[in-house]
Motif scaffolding. Structure first.
Motif, PDB file in Angstrom:
ATOM      1  N   THR A   7       0.694  -1.340   0.168  1.00 48.56           N
ATOM      2  CA  THR A   7      -0.134   0.048   0.040  1.00 48.56           C
ATOM      3  C   THR A   7       0.683   1.156   0.155  1.00 48.56           C
ATOM      4  O   THR A   7       2.105   1.296   0.326  1.00 48.56           O
ATOM      5  CB  THR A   7      -0.825   0.233   1.102  1.00 48.56           C
ATOM      6  OG1 THR A   7      -0.028  -0.126   2.394  1.00 48.56           O
ATOM      7  CG2 THR A   7      -2.032  -1.126   1.206  1.00 48.56           C
ATOM      8  N   HIS A   8       0.284   2.178  -0.328  1.00 58.69           N
ATOM      9  CA  HIS A   8       0.981   3.661  -0.176  1.00 58.69           C
ATOM     10  C   HIS A   8       0.884   4.157   1.109  1.00 58.69           C
ATOM     11  O   HIS A   8      -0.014   4.267   1.670  1.00 58.69           O
ATOM     12  CB  HIS A   8       0.430   4.629  -1.345  1.00 58.69           C
ATOM     13  CG  HIS A   8       0.611   4.115  -2.692  1.00 58.69           C
ATOM     14  ND1 HIS A   8       1.912   4.094  -3.319  1.00 58.69           N
ATOM     15  CD2 HIS A   8      -0.350   3.541  -3.525  1.00 58.69           C
ATOM     16  CE1 HIS A   8       1.538   3.778  -4.686  1.00 58.69           C
ATOM     17  NE2 HIS A   8       0.427   3.468  -4.858  1.00 58.69           N
ATOM     18  N   THR A   9       1.985   5.092   1.532  1.00 62.57           N
ATOM     19  CA  THR A   9       1.827   5.717   2.752  1.00 62.57           C
ATOM     20  C   THR A   9       1.116   6.968   2.638  1.00 62.57           C
ATOM     21  O   THR A   9       0.508   7.255   1.537  1.00 62.57           O
ATOM     22  CB  THR A   9       3.375   6.314   3.167  1.00 62.57           C
ATOM     23  OG1 THR A   9       3.688   7.160   2.173  1.00 62.57           O
ATOM     24  CG2 THR A   9       4.238   5.205   3.419  1.00 62.57           C
ATOM     25  N   ASP A  10       0.438   7.500   3.506  1.00 62.59           N
ATOM     26  CA  ASP A  10      -0.158   8.939   3.540  1.00 62.59           C
ATOM     27  C   ASP A  10       0.661   9.918   2.897  1.00 62.59           C
ATOM     28  O   ASP A  10      -0.187  10.647   1.883  1.00 62.59           O
ATOM     29  CB  ASP A  10      -0.776   9.253   4.860  1.00 62.59           C
ATOM     30  CG  ASP A  10      -1.602   8.330   5.908  1.00 62.59           C
ATOM     31  OD1 ASP A  10      -2.192   7.723   5.032  1.00 62.59           O
ATOM     32  OD2 ASP A  10      -1.876   8.462   6.992  1.00 62.59           O
ATOM     33  N   LYS A  11       2.100  10.028   3.075  1.00 65.09           N
ATOM     34  CA  LYS A  11       2.691  11.293   2.368  1.00 65.09           C
ATOM     35  C   LYS A  11       2.518  10.775   0.887  1.00 65.09           C
ATOM     36  O   LYS A  11       2.343  11.600   0.002  1.00 65.09           O
ATOM     37  CB  LYS A  11       4.050  10.905   2.850  1.00 65.09           C
ATOM     38  CG  LYS A  11       5.099  12.184   2.167  1.00 65.09           C
ATOM     39  CD  LYS A  11       6.289  12.346   2.677  1.00 65.09           C
ATOM     40  CE  LYS A  11       7.219  13.161   1.826  1.00 65.09           C
ATOM     41  NZ  LYS A  11       8.647  13.186   2.505  1.00 65.09           N
ATOM     42  N   GLN A  12       2.767   9.541   0.328  1.00 68.58           N
ATOM     43  CA  GLN A  12       2.688   9.128  -1.024  1.00 68.58           C
ATOM     44  C   GLN A  12       1.444   9.412  -1.568  1.00 68.58           C
ATOM     45  O   GLN A  12       1.215   9.996  -2.743  1.00 68.58           O
ATOM     46  CB  GLN A  12       3.249   7.785  -1.167  1.00 68.58           C
ATOM     47  CG  GLN A  12       4.563   7.329  -0.780  1.00 68.58           C
ATOM     48  CD  GLN A  12       4.647   5.790  -0.826  1.00 68.58           C
ATOM     49  OE1 GLN A  12       3.796   5.238  -0.332  1.00 68.58           O
ATOM     50  NE2 GLN A  12       6.077   5.546  -1.412  1.00 68.58           N
ATOM     51  N   LEU A  13       0.376   9.227  -0.871  1.00 64.03           N
ATOM     52  CA  LEU A  13      -0.864   9.213  -1.518  1.00 64.03           C
ATOM     53  C   LEU A  13      -1.217  10.930  -1.431  1.00 64.03           C
ATOM     54  O   LEU A  13      -1.884  11.155  -2.425  1.00 64.03           O
ATOM     55  CB  LEU A  13      -2.064   8.776  -0.378  1.00 64.03           C
ATOM     56  CG  LEU A  13      -2.311   7.130  -0.377  1.00 64.03           C
ATOM     57  CD1 LEU A  13      -3.092   6.829   0.649  1.00 64.03           C
ATOM     58  CD2 LEU A  13      -2.552   6.836  -1.931  1.00 64.03           C
ATOM     59  N   ALA A  14      -0.644  11.686  -0.569  1.00 60.61           N
ATOM     60  CA  ALA A  14      -0.960  13.408  -0.788  1.00 60.61           C
ATOM     61  C   ALA A  14      -0.193  13.582  -1.931  1.00 60.61           C
ATOM     62  O   ALA A  14      -0.796  14.698  -2.600  1.00 60.61           O
ATOM     63  CB  ALA A  14      -0.383  13.689   0.798  1.00 60.61           C
ATOM     64  N   LEU A  15       0.992  13.065  -2.367  1.00 60.92           N
ATOM     65  CA  LEU A  15       1.470  13.425  -3.367  1.00 60.92           C
ATOM     66  C   LEU A  15       0.796  13.207  -4.710  1.00 60.92           C
ATOM     67  O   LEU A  15       0.994  13.808  -5.637  1.00 60.92           O
ATOM     68  CB  LEU A  15       2.992  13.243  -3.518  1.00 60.92           C
ATOM     69  CG  LEU A  15       3.952  13.700  -2.502  1.00 60.92           C
ATOM     70  CD1 LEU A  15       5.244  12.947  -2.442  1.00 60.92           C
ATOM     71  CD2 LEU A  15       4.229  15.066  -2.825  1.00 60.92           C
ATOM     72  N   TYR A  19      -0.626  15.841  -7.643  1.00 57.33           N
ATOM     73  CA  TYR A  19      -0.244  15.974  -9.047  1.00 57.33           C
ATOM     74  C   TYR A  19      -0.992  15.071 -10.074  1.00 57.33           C
ATOM     75  O   TYR A  19      -0.766  15.000 -11.138  1.00 57.33           O
ATOM     76  CB  TYR A  19       1.303  15.353  -8.994  1.00 57.33           C
ATOM     77  CG  TYR A  19       2.268  16.288  -8.407  1.00 57.33           C
ATOM     78  CD1 TYR A  19       2.549  17.622  -8.521  1.00 57.33           C
ATOM     79  CD2 TYR A  19       2.938  16.003  -7.124  1.00 57.33           C
ATOM     80  CE1 TYR A  19       3.328  18.442  -8.009  1.00 57.33           C
ATOM     81  CE2 TYR A  19       3.746  16.696  -6.588  1.00 57.33           C
ATOM     82  CZ  TYR A  19       3.929  18.020  -7.125  1.00 57.33           C
ATOM     83  OH  TYR A  19       4.950  18.893  -6.136  1.00 57.33           O
ATOM     84  N   ASP A  20      -2.087  14.775  -9.413  1.00 58.38           N
ATOM     85  CA  ASP A  20      -3.035  14.124 -10.241  1.00 58.38           C
ATOM     86  C   ASP A  20      -3.518  14.960 -11.635  1.00 58.38           C
ATOM     87  O   ASP A  20      -3.969  16.131 -11.229  1.00 58.38           O
ATOM     88  CB  ASP A  20      -4.210  13.566  -9.584  1.00 58.38           C
ATOM     89  CG  ASP A  20      -5.312  12.805 -10.470  1.00 58.38           C
ATOM     90  OD1 ASP A  20      -5.338  12.789 -11.616  1.00 58.38           O
ATOM     91  OD2 ASP A  20      -6.227  12.591  -9.521  1.00 58.38           O
ATOM     92  N   PRO A  21      -3.106  14.548 -12.644  1.00 58.35           N
ATOM     93  CA  PRO A  21      -3.456  15.253 -13.903  1.00 58.35           C
ATOM     94  C   PRO A  21      -5.119  15.731 -13.811  1.00 58.35           C
ATOM     95  O   PRO A  21      -5.450  17.114 -14.227  1.00 58.35           O
ATOM     96  CB  PRO A  21      -3.029  14.570 -14.888  1.00 58.35           C
ATOM     97  CG  PRO A  21      -2.174  13.635 -14.487  1.00 58.35           C
ATOM     98  CD  PRO A  21      -2.424  13.304 -13.278  1.00 58.35           C
TER      99      PRO A  21
END
Length: 95
Positions: A7-15, A19-21
């Protein structure tokens, strides 16, 4: 990169969200965008590219010349000579 549990960390999910196009579609409306995707890609689904392309067309009907979507038949997650040629032609025109 995912953590060991897959799974992704909270920090990764926030990034990812930042940057979601799709969430930044307004700022991309006049930028040249080239989408190249194999229709047999087993790593990244082509559906996300199709959706983004459709949304760009809906959002910016006047400037559709800025976006080009090329679906390459029977191509998995690879780069081919034809893809490189497509990129060079795109850059020659837009840069």
């Amino acid at each position: 990169m995912q953590n060991p549990s897959g799974t992704h960390t909270d920090k990764q999910l926030a990034l990812i969200r930042r940057y979601d196009p799709i969430k930044n579609i307004e700022s991309l409306s006049t930028r040249p965008i080239l989408l190249l995707h194999g229709d047999a890609d087993t790593t990244v689904s082509i559906d996300s590219q199709r959706y983004f392309y459709q949304q760009m067309q809906v959002f910016n009907k006047k400037e559709v010349r800025y976006i080009r979507f090329v679906e390459i038949p029977d191509l998995n997650h690879q780069i081919t000579l034809s893809i490189v040629e497509e990129m060079i032609n795109w850059l020659d025109f837009h840069v």
